[in-house]
Design an enzyme around this catalytic site. Structure first.
Site, PDB file in Angstrom:
ATOM      1  N   ASP A   1      82.759  32.852  -3.924  1.00  0.00           N
ATOM      2  CA  ASP A   1      83.696  33.789  -4.544  1.00  0.00           C
ATOM      3  C   ASP A   1      83.615  35.174  -3.911  1.00  0.00           C
ATOM      4  O   ASP A   1      84.492  36.012  -4.142  1.00  0.00           O
ATOM      5  CB  ASP A   1      83.395  33.932  -6.045  1.00  0.00           C
ATOM      6  CG  ASP A   1      83.533  32.607  -6.776  1.00  0.00           C
ATOM      7  OD1 ASP A   1      84.470  31.865  -6.443  1.00  0.00           O
ATOM      8  OD2 ASP A   1      82.709  32.328  -7.662  1.00  0.00           O
TER       9      ASP A   1
ATOM     10  N   ASP B   1      87.197  32.259 -11.566  1.00  0.00           N
ATOM     11  CA  ASP B   1      86.638  31.069 -10.941  1.00  0.00           C
ATOM     12  C   ASP B   1      86.366  30.101 -12.096  1.00  0.00           C
ATOM     13  O   ASP B   1      86.119  30.532 -13.214  1.00  0.00           O
ATOM     14  CB  ASP B   1      85.344  31.481 -10.236  1.00  0.00           C
ATOM     15  CG  ASP B   1      84.469  30.304  -9.887  1.00  0.00           C
ATOM     16  OD1 ASP B   1      84.966  29.412  -9.196  1.00  0.00           O
ATOM     17  OD2 ASP B   1      83.301  30.306 -10.308  1.00  0.00           O
ATOM     18  N   LYS B   2      86.458  28.804 -11.828  1.00  0.00           N
ATOM     19  CA  LYS B   2      86.243  27.880 -12.953  1.00  0.00           C
ATOM     20  C   LYS B   2      84.756  27.640 -13.226  1.00  0.00           C
ATOM     21  O   LYS B   2      84.228  28.063 -14.260  1.00  0.00           O
ATOM     22  CB  LYS B   2      86.923  26.525 -12.692  1.00  0.00           C
ATOM     23  CG  LYS B   2      86.651  25.516 -13.825  1.00  0.00           C
ATOM     24  CD  LYS B   2      87.322  24.171 -13.584  1.00  0.00           C
ATOM     25  CE  LYS B   2      86.606  23.305 -12.573  1.00  0.00           C
ATOM     26  NZ  LYS B   2      85.453  22.575 -13.116  1.00  0.00           N
TER      27      LYS B   2
ATOM     28  N   ASP C   1      81.234  33.976  -9.713  1.00  0.00           N
ATOM     29  CA  ASP C   1      79.778  34.052  -9.692  1.00  0.00           C
ATOM     30  C   ASP C   1      79.185  33.577  -8.383  1.00  0.00           C
ATOM     31  O   ASP C   1      78.075  33.924  -8.034  1.00  0.00           O
ATOM     32  CB  ASP C   1      79.208  33.203 -10.829  1.00  0.00           C
ATOM     33  CG  ASP C   1      79.507  31.728 -10.633  1.00  0.00           C
ATOM     34  OD1 ASP C   1      80.559  31.415 -10.034  1.00  0.00           O
ATOM     35  OD2 ASP C   1      78.696  30.888 -11.058  1.00  0.00           O
TER      36      ASP C   1
HETATM   37  P1  ADP Z   1      84.379  25.858  -7.806  1.00  0.00           P
HETATM   38  O1  ADP Z   1      85.513  26.519  -7.117  1.00  0.00           O
HETATM   39  O2  ADP Z   1      84.834  25.174  -9.063  1.00  0.00           O
HETATM   40  O3  ADP Z   1      83.238  26.776  -8.067  1.00  0.00           O
HETATM   41  P2  ADP Z   1      83.404  24.615  -5.304  1.00  0.00           P
HETATM   42  O4  ADP Z   1      84.468  25.216  -4.441  1.00  0.00           O
HETATM   43  O5  ADP Z   1      82.037  25.147  -5.165  1.00  0.00           O
HETATM   44  O6  ADP Z   1      83.848  24.660  -6.864  1.00  0.00           O
HETATM   45  O7  ADP Z   1      83.348  23.051  -5.074  1.00  0.00           O
HETATM   46  C1  ADP Z   1      84.530  22.260  -5.084  1.00  0.00           C
HETATM   47  C2  ADP Z   1      84.214  20.804  -5.207  1.00  0.00           C
HETATM   48  O8  ADP Z   1      83.424  20.362  -4.095  1.00  0.00           O
HETATM   49  C3  ADP Z   1      83.419  20.412  -6.422  1.00  0.00           C
HETATM   50  O9  ADP Z   1      84.243  20.245  -7.550  1.00  0.00           O
HETATM   51  C4  ADP Z   1      82.757  19.106  -5.967  1.00  0.00           C
HETATM   52  O10 ADP Z   1      83.659  18.039  -6.110  1.00  0.00           O
HETATM   53  C5  ADP Z   1      82.527  19.315  -4.496  1.00  0.00           C
HETATM   54  N1  ADP Z   1      81.148  19.744  -4.199  1.00  0.00           N
HETATM   55  C6  ADP Z   1      80.763  20.945  -3.765  1.00  0.00           C
HETATM   56  N2  ADP Z   1      79.423  21.002  -3.568  1.00  0.00           N
HETATM   57  C7  ADP Z   1      78.942  19.784  -3.916  1.00  0.00           C
HETATM   58  C8  ADP Z   1      77.629  19.199  -3.945  1.00  0.00           C
HETATM   59  N3  ADP Z   1      76.532  19.869  -3.588  1.00  0.00           N
HETATM   60  N4  ADP Z   1      77.506  17.912  -4.373  1.00  0.00           N
HETATM   61  C9  ADP Z   1      78.599  17.227  -4.738  1.00  0.00           C
HETATM   62  N5  ADP Z   1      79.847  17.720  -4.729  1.00  0.00           N
HETATM   63  C10 ADP Z   1      80.038  18.974  -4.323  1.00  0.00           C
HETATM   64 MG    MG Z   2      81.820  28.829  -8.969  1.00  0.00          MG
END
Ligand code: ADP
Ligand code: MG
Length: 698
Positions: A589, A387-388, A585
């Site tokens: 995920d 995961d990033k 994390d």
């Molecule tokens: P990752 O896979 O990198 O952990 P997520 O799937 O949780 O990221 O989120 C993907 C995208 O959704 C984020 O990069 C962001 O642009 C947007 N995002 C998610 N939750 C929020 C939030 N609470 N506020 C603003 N943007 C959000």
């Molecule tokens: Mg994450």
């Protein structure tokens, strides 16, 4: 606790408690339900370290008698060239032999009885059977028909078994005990602040909200929040991180860690089973309950070996008595030796001793193995998917730019204020970055109503009577809000854009950048050097994802993936025939962690992630993934060595004991040598497992 609430324990050792049936990691015996085991153990039974002491005691008490029996044996007298004759000699040997049989043999009879009452004859049944055959045969020669007895063979056999078990239990005790080591981390008493005075109380008596003082150099007794004082605390037992961590008011500390230079005042935040250490112990217990797949193969082989042993004994007797007659003594001696040498003891110990050391070694390195099956496959991984956010990157977002939509006329500060007000309720690391920036600029957040989270997209809420949406492009598309392209400023080329809309109109973009962890690059490089491919999975934009992937040298990237699709990407890789690990994390995920062949939760992440994972990394360090694979490979090597030894030994020992080499070479394995060899093979297996303890990972 189990669903049914039944706990299993070893009939030999009450310290071994499991919530599923299986083999005792200390002695290889089958575990039995708690109540029954207590009955079986009886009033004289062996207790933990006492079982070890008991074998030792019985060994030394019987030793002079065994030597006497040997001295009185005509065989030995002949070899050594002396002769003792006195009347009643036969009776004397019978009496001493009976004492050795009853007193020295008792632990084996009790254990055999335990095995038989569970219809699972094994190791101890063989031992009891072997010495009983020798004893029975000897009585017959004393009273029924004249001939040479097997008293001294039986006596030395018992001696060797007692010695073997004593030494082996001592070795195994060194191999287990990860839990006992952790329990020792908790200091028994704590300095409690009560009405302005300090009283020392037992750690167990502390309650939530109590105020506790920890002096320099003392262990922190319990989980709490620092209220006053500053110090550095060494948490290596909990996190595997050896550098001390600075603590000041407001920081959380965990019980079992070591306070170094300063004095701290804590407010107790967790007690009993909720403390971090108790949670870790629970995970380790789970890990010890989980069996690797090879264990089942080993168990099956051991039960097959039991019947082989009985058959080898019976066939030897029949052959040497009827087919190639050498007399009853010879036939019985050979039969006893064959049964004894075939005891599948080493096989029973081959795997459990390794897994218990593996889980301890893992825990010392901040790797908690919840499921041994996961660790078992980790050595064969083709793909490691990360995961990033929060895994490869720190998850600490900083705002790099804010751009407002000219048409909407909402100022940058207001964009930040609206976004921060909504994201104050979000657990997402992007949300935290936005709130931090508002704080830095002294912008007060408003209270919100109707907060709604869109996992992987963003969130919406009502702020000061206005409907505010904060999230990625997908969120605004879903809410049917058009985005005017604003362009990306140079300083935000690889930043994550977060779009803000107020009352259905696009207001502007906040750009945030995350920092790649220092260790990520090395982790990726090492994994690739070890022959694995790597992939990154993120809900973020391609631009951001590509920048990270380029920097780290990752093979495959999946960007703009919705949480529900993350699991499909894992399936995709698996359908191409890859063995896949997922490292993550977050809550989003969790399904992928379950889907992957090996789920690895990083940074003891969210509870859901920990729950779904096979392996939990205590630190936020991707390098520990490399260590996990190394641990898996080392563990597997040890298991294979042990299995090869434990089975290979039988291939040679059983035929020799059965007398195959007797006609041509006159080589015969006497029962006591068979016993020595059998015990030695078990000790070798345990020693070999113990070598794993010294290993360095990564
Ligand atoms: P990752 O896979 O990198 O952990 P997520 O799937 O949780 O990221 O989120 C993907 C995208 O959704 C984020 O990069 C962001 O642009 C947007 N995002 C998610 N939750 C929020 C939030 N609470 N506020 C603003 N943007 C959000
Ligand atoms: Mg994450």
């Amino acid at each position: 606790m189990t669903k049914r609430g039944v706990l299993y324990t070893c009939p030999m050792d009450p310290d071994v408690i499991r919530d599923i049936p299986g083999k005792c990691p200390k002695c290889g015996m089958d575990l039995m339900p708690m109540g029954e085991a207590k009955k079986d153990r009886g009033h004289k039974m062996h207790h933990g370290k006492n079982a070890e002491q008991d074998f030792k005691q019985r060994f030394f008490i019987t030793l002079p008698f065994v030597l006497t029996v040997m001295a009185l044996s005509p065989n030995i007298q002949q070899w050594l060239g002396f002769r003792i004759v006195f009347s009643g000699e036969g009776l004397a040997v019978f009496l001493i032999g009976t004492f050795i049989y009853l007193y020295g043999g008792l632990p084996f009879f009790q254990a055999a009885n335990g095995e038989l009452s569970h219809k699972n004859p094994a190791m101890m049944t063989l031992v009891a059977f072997g010495i009983t055959v020798a004893f029975g045969f000897s009585i017959a020669t004393t009273f029924l028909f004249p001939g040479q007895s097997l008293y001294w063979e039986m006596s030395t056999l018992i001696s060797v078994f007692l010695l073997g078990h004593w030494l082996e239990m001592r070795a195994v005790r060194g191999a287990t005990g990860a839990l006992a080591e952790l329990v020792k981390l908790i200091p028994p008493s704590a300095h409690l602040m009560k009405n302005g005075t300090i009283v020392d109380v037992e750690t167990e008596k502390l309650g939530i909200g109590d105020q506790v003082i920890v002096k320099p150099g003392e262990k922190i007794p319990i989980d709490g929040i620092v209220e006053d004082g500053e110090s550095s605390v060494e948490e290596s037992m909990i996190t595997g991180e050896s550098r001390p961590v600075a603590k000041k008011a407001g920081d959380a500390v965990v019980g079992g860690s070591l306070n170094q230079d300063g004095s701290l005042v804590l407010r107790v935040s967790k007690t009993g089973a909720d403390t971090a250490l108790a949670q870790i112990m629970k995970l380790i217990r789970e890990a010890q309950n989980s069996k690797p797949k090879v264990q089942h193969a080993a168990d099956r082989a051991a039960s097959v070996l039991f019947y082989i042993a009985v058959a080898a004994g019976a066939c030897s007797f029949v052959f040497w008595y009827f087919v190639s007659p050498q007399g009853a003594i010879f036939a019985a001696t050979v039969a006893v030796a064959a049964v004894v040498v075939a005891c599948p003891h080493a096989l029973g110990l081959a795997i459990p001793t390794v897994t218990s050391i593996t889980s301890t070694l893992g825990a010392k390195n901040g790797i908690l193995i919840k499921d041994m099956k996961g660790l078992e496959i980790a050595r064969k991984l083709d793909y490691v998917v990360f995961d990033k956010t929060g895994t490869l990157t720190r998850g600490a977002f900083g705002v790099t730019a804010i751009i407002s939509n000219d048409e909407s006329r909402v100022s940058n500060d207001d964009i930040l204020k609206f976004a921060a007000s909504v994201d104050a309720l979000s657990e997402h690391s992007i949300g935290r970055g936005i709130v931090e920036e508002a704080k830095r600029r002294n912008i007060a957040v408003s209270s919100v109503k109707n907060f709604l989270s869109y996992p992987g997209k963003g969130a919406t809420a009502a702020v000061d009577g206005k409907n505010v949406a904060v999230g990625n492009r997908r969120l605004l598309e879903e809410l049917k809000i058009a985005i005017n392209e604003t362009g990306t400023p140079a300083e935000a080329q690889t930043s994550t854009p977060v779009y803000v809309a107020v009352d259905g109109a696009f207001a502007g973009v906040i750009f945030l950048a995350d920092i790649v962890r220092n260790e990520s690059k090395e982790a990726i490089r090492k994994l690739r050097a070890m022959g694995m491919k790597t992939a990154m999975l993120t809900g973020d934009t391609e631009d951001v994802a590509d920048a990270v992937v380029r920097e780290l040298g990752i093979d495959t990237v999946f960007a703009r993936v919705l949480p529900e699709d993350k699991v499909n990407k894992i399936k995709e890789l698996q359908s191409e025939g890859n063995i896949v690990a997922m490292v993550g994390d977050g809550v989003n995920d969790a399904p992928s962690l379950t889907q992957a062949h090996v789920g690895i939760a990083i940074g003891a992440g969210t509870d859901v992630a920990v729950e779904s994972a096979d392996i939990v990394l205590m630190k936020n360090n991707p390098l520990d993934v490399v260590k996990t694979v190394a641990l898996s490979r080392k563990t597997n090597r040890k298991m294979m060595q042990n299995l090869a030894w434990a089975t290979g030994y039988n291939v040679f020992a059983i035929p020799i004991a059965a007398g195959v080499l007797y006609p041509s070479l006159h080589v015969l394995l006497r029962p006591e040598w068979a016993a020595l060899l059998m015990s030695a093979s078990s000790v070798i297996v345990v020693m070999n497992a113990l070598l794993l303890r010294r290993q360095k990972l990564g």
